[in-house]
Design a protein around this motif. Structure first.
Motif, PDB file in Angstrom:
ATOM      1  N   UNK A   1       0.861  -1.180   0.000  1.00 19.09           N
ATOM      2  CA  UNK A   1       0.000   0.000   0.000  1.00 19.09           C
ATOM      3  C   UNK A   1       0.896   1.227   0.000  1.00 19.09           C
ATOM      4  N   UNK A   2       0.625   2.184  -0.900  1.00 16.07           N
ATOM      5  CA  UNK A   2       1.457   3.387  -0.949  1.00 16.07           C
ATOM      6  C   UNK A   2       0.957   4.412   0.073  1.00 16.07           C
ATOM      7  N   UNK A   3       1.659   5.530   0.180  1.00 14.66           N
ATOM      8  CA  UNK A   3       1.320   6.532   1.187  1.00 14.66           C
ATOM      9  C   UNK A   3      -0.041   7.191   0.956  1.00 14.66           C
ATOM     10  N   UNK A   4      -0.567   7.116  -0.262  1.00 14.84           N
ATOM     11  CA  UNK A   4      -1.893   7.669  -0.557  1.00 14.84           C
ATOM     12  C   UNK A   4      -3.008   6.662  -0.310  1.00 14.84           C
TER      13      UNK A   4
END
Length: 46
Positions: free
Chosen positions: A11-14
């Motif tokens: 999962x990315x930071x967004x």
């Protein structure tokens, strides 16, 4: 579109999800193994 194997999720930071996918691509003289992070929206189960 190539069939492949989902190896890992992240999962990315967004908050978006990506899958690490391995798949084989036939080249002019041989087959190459490719590994790439692909947005979850582009992945589908078959």
């Amino acid at each position: 579109m190539w069939p492949g194997l989902l190896v890992e999720w992240r999962q990315d930071e967004d908050g978006g999800w990506h899958g690490r996918v391995s798949y084989a691509v036939a080249g002019p003289g041989d087959v190459v193994l490719v590994e790439a992070w692909v947005p979850a929206a582009l992945l589908e189960q078959r």
